[in-house]
Design an enzyme around this catalytic site. Sequence first.
Site, PDB file in Angstrom:
ATOM      1  N   HIS A 163       0.834  -1.226   0.000  1.00  0.00           N
ATOM      2  CA  HIS A 163       0.000   0.000   0.000  1.00  0.00           C
ATOM      3  C   HIS A 163       0.862   1.267   0.000  1.00  0.00           C
ATOM      4  CE1 HIS A 163      -3.282  -2.745   1.399  1.00  0.00           C
ATOM      5  NE2 HIS A 163      -2.290  -3.264   2.089  1.00  0.00           N
ATOM      6  N   SER A 284      14.484  22.294 -14.719  1.00  0.00           N
ATOM      7  CA  SER A 284      13.284  23.070 -14.984  1.00  0.00           C
ATOM      8  C   SER A 284      13.711  24.441 -15.468  1.00  0.00           C
ATOM      9  CB  SER A 284      12.461  23.186 -13.702  1.00  0.00           C
ATOM     10  OG  SER A 284      11.638  24.328 -13.765  1.00  0.00           O
ATOM     11  N   LYS A 290      15.228  21.904  -9.492  1.00  0.00           N
ATOM     12  CA  LYS A 290      14.591  20.684 -10.009  1.00  0.00           C
ATOM     13  C   LYS A 290      15.552  19.791 -10.795  1.00  0.00           C
ATOM     14  CE  LYS A 290      10.534  19.825 -10.039  1.00  0.00           C
ATOM     15  NZ  LYS A 290       9.380  20.536 -10.573  1.00  0.00           N
ATOM     16  N   GLU A 297       9.358   9.072 -16.320  1.00  0.00           N
ATOM     17  CA  GLU A 297       7.946   9.459 -16.498  1.00  0.00           C
ATOM     18  C   GLU A 297       7.437   9.038 -17.875  1.00  0.00           C
ATOM     19  OE1 GLU A 297       7.166  13.626 -14.649  1.00  0.00           O
ATOM     20  OE2 GLU A 297       9.269  13.510 -15.148  1.00  0.00           O
TER      21      GLU A 297
END
Length: 465
Positions: A163, A284, A290, A297
């Site tokens: 979980h 970024s 970042k 992704e």
Amino acid sequence: MTDDTKTSNAMWGGRFAAGPDAIMEAINASISFDKRLYAQDIRGSRAHAAMLAATGILTHSDAEAIGEGLLTVLSEIEAGDFPFSTALEDIHMNVEARLKALIGEPAGRLHTARSRNDQVATDFRLWVRDQADAAITSLTALMKVLVAQAEQGADWVMPGFTHLQTAQPVTWGHHMMAYVEMFARDRSRFEDARKRMNECPLGSAALAGTGFPIDRHMTAQALGFDRPMANSLDGVSDRDFALEFLSSAAICAVHLSRLAEELVIWSSAQFRFVAMSDKWSTGSSIMPQKRNPDAAELIRAKIGRVLGAAVALFTVMKGLPLAYSKDMQEDKEQVFDAADTLMLALAAMTGMMSDLTVNTGKLEAAASSGFSTATDLADWLVREAGLPFRDAHHVTGSLVALAEKKGCDLPDLSLEELKSAHPALTEAVYSVLGVHNSVASRQSYGGTAPDQVRAQVARWQGLLA
Ligand code: ARG
């Protein structure tokens, strides 16, 4: 407006500037995408011509002119100066028309005892077979990288999750080897699919076979197939080989996507379990801090294309009567895109995993928090004090609640506090509360103990050598 048939129609002309015959050409032609089959098409035609000569259906001199001419066509296409024509619909007619221009009359004899129906089925099988081979090779490379990760981190302790909540400590090696098992099954699915697809449709002709005395065994062998397909209707009309490829690709993409998701989580500021190298992350344009895991992704997202392709082709094929229908021309773009996507995702994952920095300190600190050894404490009560597991679970639960209230972890509780929950608890229990002892104790076959992981690593090193 000069020619009614060539100008846009009052009913649908808003969208289409061209007349109906041009629209027909646009919906009918497949050359824009099936030109990718040129090498398979030429290979198939050469095998067919050689067989026609060997069986006396063509003269040797015609077959030789065809064979040579086809090689010229091949080199023209590979040199990038081939005049592909939409009017000629598809790769088969483009190649044949060029052959005619090059060698004249004998070119017209190539299509004896053959149809575009068995031709395209053969070309496409050859193409998909190559992709199955490529997937097998790429998966092997990825598995090797994961086994190497597992070997170096066979005893690095990290939290195991259920979980996405801390569950029990596991080892990095164990986690890596879980993916090795998944990718091994993916690989065997491609191997299986390859075996089943390795039968040759060529010679099925349009659908019913042919009256010419062809030798289907000869062409099957020349093209590296195990045997000719046994039923000509089946030969021209099934695309289950492509569906199997797409299904295998979709399952593999699911596995890639799950690992990619873990990399996204693990590389976040809240986890920092791993860091991708500069090669595999981007910055970024506005937030200087970042480091985005874009490749992970995108691997995570690309399952959408692969699964979409599978759904699309299943939908095309369902309900089609035997034998060939033009619907089946819609098989190629889906498979092309899915194969390209899968190969790219596999290569990116292999690169990322071989170049990953693992923060073992963070892993261990996270493994030691979140009461990850609560099960070990309960197991100790069962083993050492003879409690039924349900009672041991209850006692341990009360100690977790106490630690939570105090803002500490289980090993930080005093012996007195432990005893207050159950008198059988002794100093000895502290040994199982440490994460290293916890993982070392999980010696069951397939368990997370470093010894078990090393045994699996050794097994896979042998299998992948
Ligand atoms: N371009 C066609 C395809 O991909 C080739 C087969 C055409 N056969 C036919 N009977 N029209 O399916």
